[in-house]
Write an enzyme that holds these catalytic residues in place. Structure first.
Site, PDB file in Angstrom:
ATOM      1  N   HIS A 226       0.827  -1.212   0.000  1.00 40.28           N
ATOM      2  CA  HIS A 226       0.000   0.000   0.000  1.00 40.28           C
ATOM      3  C   HIS A 226       0.860   1.260   0.000  1.00 40.28           C
ATOM      4  O   HIS A 226       0.678   2.164  -0.828  1.00 40.28           O
ATOM      5  CB  HIS A 226      -0.907  -0.027   1.235  1.00 40.28           C
ATOM      6  CG  HIS A 226      -1.827   1.142   1.363  1.00 40.28           C
ATOM      7  ND1 HIS A 226      -3.145   1.109   0.972  1.00 40.28           N
ATOM      8  CD2 HIS A 226      -1.620   2.408   1.847  1.00 40.28           C
ATOM      9  CE1 HIS A 226      -3.705   2.290   1.189  1.00 40.28           C
ATOM     10  NE2 HIS A 226      -2.815   3.090   1.734  1.00 40.28           N
ATOM     11  N   GLU A 227       1.820   1.306   0.910  1.00 41.86           N
ATOM     12  CA  GLU A 227       2.677   2.491   1.002  1.00 41.86           C
ATOM     13  C   GLU A 227       3.608   2.611  -0.201  1.00 41.86           C
ATOM     14  O   GLU A 227       3.985   3.717  -0.590  1.00 41.86           O
ATOM     15  CB  GLU A 227       3.478   2.462   2.308  1.00 41.86           C
ATOM     16  CG  GLU A 227       2.638   2.381   3.576  1.00 41.86           C
ATOM     17  CD  GLU A 227       1.593   3.482   3.699  1.00 41.86           C
ATOM     18  OE1 GLU A 227       1.769   4.549   3.083  1.00 41.86           O
ATOM     19  OE2 GLU A 227       0.591   3.274   4.422  1.00 41.86           O
TER      20      GLU A 227
ATOM     21  N   HIS B 107       1.807   4.643  -2.732  1.00 45.12           N
ATOM     22  CA  HIS B 107       1.935   6.075  -2.447  1.00 45.12           C
ATOM     23  C   HIS B 107       3.293   6.605  -2.933  1.00 45.12           C
ATOM     24  O   HIS B 107       3.371   7.649  -3.594  1.00 45.12           O
ATOM     25  CB  HIS B 107       1.827   6.323  -0.939  1.00 45.12           C
ATOM     26  CG  HIS B 107       0.436   6.341  -0.405  1.00 45.12           C
ATOM     27  ND1 HIS B 107      -0.565   7.138  -0.922  1.00 45.12           N
ATOM     28  CD2 HIS B 107      -0.135   5.666   0.632  1.00 45.12           C
ATOM     29  CE1 HIS B 107      -1.685   6.960  -0.238  1.00 45.12           C
ATOM     30  NE2 HIS B 107      -1.456   6.067   0.706  1.00 45.12           N
TER      31      HIS B 107
ATOM     32  N   GLU C 203      -4.822   7.923  -2.681  1.00 47.49           N
ATOM     33  CA  GLU C 203      -5.292   6.640  -2.183  1.00 47.49           C
ATOM     34  C   GLU C 203      -5.678   5.694  -3.311  1.00 47.49           C
ATOM     35  O   GLU C 203      -5.586   4.472  -3.161  1.00 47.49           O
ATOM     36  CB  GLU C 203      -6.478   6.842  -1.234  1.00 47.49           C
ATOM     37  CG  GLU C 203      -6.101   7.455   0.099  1.00 47.49           C
ATOM     38  CD  GLU C 203      -5.088   6.628   0.871  1.00 47.49           C
ATOM     39  OE1 GLU C 203      -5.119   5.372   0.765  1.00 47.49           O
ATOM     40  OE2 GLU C 203      -4.248   7.215   1.572  1.00 47.49           O
TER      41      GLU C 203
END
Length: 497
Positions: free
Chosen positions: A264-265, A268, A294
């Site tokens: 997930h990160e 980003h 997101e």
């Protein structure tokens, strides 16, 4: 020197101060000893006040008026628009309020770490009530300065994270999700109940989990010469071009949550690394909004990582780091990684139940900022909604309830809706990518994410803030954000495969 160039120079200086704030904040979360909390809070508050004073300095109003009369290229006009937008957002707040908020949020967020561990709602409330009052002042100031653009004070804060969306439009989308998802959750859980449960719980040493995280990050295109991976109490991604910082957290009884958080990160960080380099340091070169941000992290975590061909590629990699799993096949890994269950913790939630966690937070924080609820009322409201939406009991369990996230302790009211807006956009973007990229599944099955990164780079990352969120999604997919893609994705993945 032209007025436009004077503005460019001023915003470049502001960016250097933001750089310093970024890494002071990272250090506070990852490395700083507890004894440094108060002095760090003072230092960061001073930096934030200095940034605010520079952003609202007297000459800027004249420079904007003069620059709007200059002959500028289309790109320069977009750059001027984004600088002006930031100036308007800042000029409505007095510097003493900015400093007070910075100090209050630093104190509240730092104390929250221990208070959450101790399930100490009463202790947390002391700092939090002050932060809520300051956030209400901010919201009202922004609403008044916008001259009718925002229907409620909360809308004014929402605009900071999901510009162009309103509480009315979000409530409409969330109303649709509330109508569809509870039934889908029941159906998915019942379907999974009828198949053999894949339990991968065991002992997974942190060093081995970290090695797995690093290898998967590299597979996804993360450059460790320009970034690093660390541990924090709440996973996050921050940094600047050439220095991207990712954090995750590990649980030795399982590896899946840490892996998904890391991916997930990485989404980003990939967005930040792909922003237009020619516009570094200026608002137009920054990410468009948190709802778009997101969409990138959730596309990596939910659309890519849980794609069956990619799981097949990951299987031998996981087994190499955890030899005890050598008898587990890729379908079993996929079942374990895509397992749907009602749970207390938002960051550990699966993609089917996750939106209900966000609906709950949105409904509470909007009432809190609009003065329709007080901070003392949060635990009861949380327990009621958690029981209604997910059938779980959080009475007295503040640690796994209203104290679990850092967003409210840091004053980030209005942030939460961007997560579910991001999930909707992620599903829509991935559907468009499948349409545009030939043999996408074949590439992912070989661990080749280059076509995915190239498509996102061209359609999203390289655009910075030149387009609005709506324009960005429309140009990339052919239509504005449509929640039906997410519902279709859930039905296809969990009820039809």
């Amino acid at each position: 020197m032209s007025a436009y160039q004077s503005l460019v120079n001023q915003f470049a200086r502001l960016n250097r101060l933001a750089h310093a704030s970024t890494f002071l904040g990272w250090d506070q979360e990852v490395m700083m000893p507890p004894g440094g909390a108060e002095s760090r809070a003072q230092a960061m508050a001073e930096l934030h006040q200095l940034q605010h004073e520079m952003l609202t300095a007297d000459p800027l109003g004249d420079w904007f008026a003069q620059a709007q009369q200059q002959t500028l290229s289309a790109d320069e006009q977009a750059s001027l628009r984004e600088m002006h937008r930031q100036w308007l957002q800042a000029s409505c707040l007095p510097s003493d309020l900015v400093q007070a908020q910075s100090l209050a949020s630093s104190r509240c967020a730092h104390a929250w770490r221990e208070q959450r561990s101790n399930n100490d709602w009463k202790g947390f409330l002391g700092n939090f009530k002050e932060l809520v009052n300051l956030s209400r002042l901010e919201a009202k100031a922004r609403q008044e300065a916008a001259d009718g653009a925002f229907a409620t004070p909360y809308d004014a804060l929402l605009d900071l994270y999901s510009s162009g969306d309103s509480s009315a439009s979000i409530s409409e989308v969330f109303h649709g999700l509330k109508a569809e998802l509870p039934g889908l959750i029941d159906a998915v859980i019942e379907r999974q109940r009828r198949r053999p449960h894949v339990d991968l719980s065991g002992h997974y040493p942190v060093p081995a989990q970290e090695q797995l995280s690093r290898e998967v990050m590299q597979l996804l295109g993360f450059d460790f010469a320009k970034g690093r991976l660390d541990i924090s109490s709440h996973p996050f991604s921050t940094g600047v071009r050439g220095d991207h910082r990712i954090t995750t957290r590990y649980n030795e009884s399982g590896f899946i949550d840490a892996l998904m958080g890391t991916v997930h990160e990485t989404g980003h960080a990939s967005y930040e690394a792909g922003l237009p380099e020619a516009w570094d340091g200026l608002p137009v070169g920054a990410a468009r909004s948190m709802s778009i941000h997101e969409s990138q992290s959730l596309l990596f975590e939910k659309q890519l990582l849980l794609c069956k061909p990619f799981v097949r590629h990951l299987t031998p990699i996981i087994q190499r780091h955890f030899p005890a799993l050598n008898e587990v096949d890729s379908d079993e890994f996929w079942q374990a990684m895509s397992h749907v269950q009602r749970g207390f913790i938002r960051v550990d939630a699966d993609e089917v139940t996750y939106p209900m966690h966000i609906v709950l937070r949105y409904e509470i924080e909007s009432k809190l900022i609009n003065g329709e609820m007080e901070a003392e009322d949060i635990p009861d409201a949380w327990a009621e909604k958690m029981h209604t939406y997910l059938g779980l009991d959080t009475n007295g369990n503040f640690k796994d309830g209203c104290l679990q996230d850092i967003h409210w302790p840091s004053g980030a009211f209005g942030y939460f809706p961007s997560y579910t807006l991001g999930a909707l956009n992620a599903a829509q973007l991935f559907a468009a990518m499948r349409r545009d990229v030939e043999d996408l599944d074949a590439h992912l099955g070989q661990g080749d994410v280059a076509p995915l990164r190239q498509w996102l780079g061209e359609k999203i990352w390289s655009k910075g803030s030149f387009l609005s969120s709506r324009e960005l999604i429309t140009q990339a997919t052919g239509e504005a954000t449509n929640p039906e893609y997410f519902i279709r994705h859930i039905r296809s993945r969990y009820l039809e495969e």
